[in-house]
Design a protein around this motif. Structure first.
Motif, mmCIF file in Angstrom:
data_model
loop_
_atom_site.group_PDB
_atom_site.id
_atom_site.type_symbol
_atom_site.label_atom_id
_atom_site.label_comp_id
_atom_site.label_asym_id
_atom_site.label_seq_id
_atom_site.Cartn_x
_atom_site.Cartn_y
_atom_site.Cartn_z
ATOM 1 N N PHE A 100 43.916 31.017 54.084
ATOM 2 C CA PHE A 100 43.340 32.310 53.717
ATOM 3 C C PHE A 100 44.358 33.171 52.960
ATOM 4 N N SER A 101 43.855 33.884 51.964
ATOM 5 C CA SER A 101 44.668 34.850 51.240
ATOM 6 C C SER A 101 43.811 36.067 50.911
ATOM 7 N N VAL A 102 44.466 37.202 50.714
ATOM 8 C CA VAL A 102 43.804 38.454 50.359
ATOM 9 C C VAL A 102 44.311 38.885 48.986
ATOM 10 N N LEU A 103 43.389 39.282 48.133
ATOM 11 C CA LEU A 103 43.742 39.669 46.775
ATOM 12 C C LEU A 103 43.296 41.105 46.493
ATOM 13 N N PRO A 104 44.175 42.101 46.697
ATOM 14 C CA PRO A 104 43.858 43.471 46.281
ATOM 15 C C PRO A 104 44.167 43.646 44.793
ATOM 16 N N SER A 105 43.370 44.465 44.126
ATOM 17 C CA SER A 105 43.594 44.706 42.704
ATOM 18 C C SER A 105 43.022 46.061 42.314
ATOM 19 N N VAL A 106 43.408 46.520 41.136
ATOM 20 C CA VAL A 106 42.919 47.792 40.612
ATOM 21 C C VAL A 106 42.660 47.633 39.125
ATOM 22 N N MET A 107 41.644 48.344 38.628
ATOM 23 C CA MET A 107 41.339 48.300 37.200
ATOM 24 C C MET A 107 41.039 49.707 36.704
ATOM 25 N N LEU A 108 41.632 50.051 35.553
ATOM 26 C CA LEU A 108 41.382 51.323 34.885
ATOM 27 C C LEU A 108 40.531 51.062 33.653
ATOM 28 N N LYS A 109 39.515 51.902 33.437
ATOM 29 C CA LYS A 109 38.623 51.761 32.288
ATOM 30 C C LYS A 109 38.692 53.032 31.446
#
Length: 243
Positions: A147-156
């Motif tokens: 198991f792994s967790v992938l947090p991310s953020v995106m600016l538009k």
């Protein structure tokens, strides 16, 4: 066996995107071909430069519109109208097995979009397809070998709209099954689910709910993504980096 991706040779890639989107009387359909060239910067880090080109069509069924003035000459009685426009996009992507970051742009060439055949709306009032700039980054946190967790953020950035901020998180099982959530600041949220059916076919589903005042006309949307993976000679599920 561990779900942690292994180092591998990086090769050029090609892709094809076909999109159909319907919102009330408006339909958008696009077909785009893409090419990306990957350059290895180190044993585990690479950079990718990509470009996409194609055509998109916007259709408006004016017969489904209701006008305050039944005699409004703008679109009354014109039926189905369709506009074809070119679509150019490009991006740069830095990634490894545990992180990614990139910048991309869609609709690089601004396009005028109006359905009145140039007879009623003045030049200053016409709609436009504006460039869309996306900036994104994420990091993979391993919980264990499976198991792994992938947090991310995106600016538009889309002028003249306010800055859009998306915060995301995905829980992945051996890169074969994932469950996630998305929050758009001051706008809404979404739930995500995906699975690799075979080493060459993955399916994703998302339900998006609008929490802003737009929910008066939008009660949620469903999105289904079908992604074939061509040239997967190793036969591995989710080959390469699962971004």
């Amino acid at each position: 066996a561990s779900g942690r991706p292994a180092d591998h040779a990086v090769e050029p890639g090609v892709g094809l995107t076909v999109l159909s989107d319907v919102t009330g009387p408006i339909r958008r359909f696009s077909v785009n071909a893409a090419y990306a060239h990957h350059i290895g910067l180190g044993p585990k880090t690479s950079i990718s430069l990509g470009i996409g080109a194609g055509m998109q069509t916007y259709s408006l069924d004016a017969d489904k519109l209701e006008f305050a003035d039944p005699g409004d000459p703008t679109m009354t009685g014109v039926g189905l109208m369709r506009k074809w426009k070119p679509d150019i996009s490009a991006g740069i992507w830095l990634y490894s097995a545990d992180f990614f970051g990139g910048v991309s742009m869609q609709n690089i060439i601004p396009q005028e979009l109006t359905f009145d055949k140039g007879e009623v709306i003045t030049a200053d009032e016409r709609g436009k397809l504006m460039p869309h700039l996306f900036i994104t980054a994420g990091y993979r946190l391993w919980l264990n070998n499976d198991f792994s967790v992938l947090p991310s953020v995106m600016l538009k950035v889309i002028e003249p709209a306010p800055l859009g901020i998306d915060v995301n998180a995905k829980l992945l099982y051996r890169d074969r099954l994932w469950l996630g959530a998305n929050y758009r600041v001051d706008d809404g949220f979404a739930g995500l689910l995906g699975v690799y059916i075979t080493p060459v076919l993955n399916i994703g589903y998302a339900y998006d709910y609008t929490a802003s005042s737009l929910n008066y006309i939008s009660k949620g949307t469903h999105e289904i993504t079908i992604g074939p993976t061509l040239g997967n000679r190793s036969g591995a599920f989710a080959p390469g980096h699962n971004w």
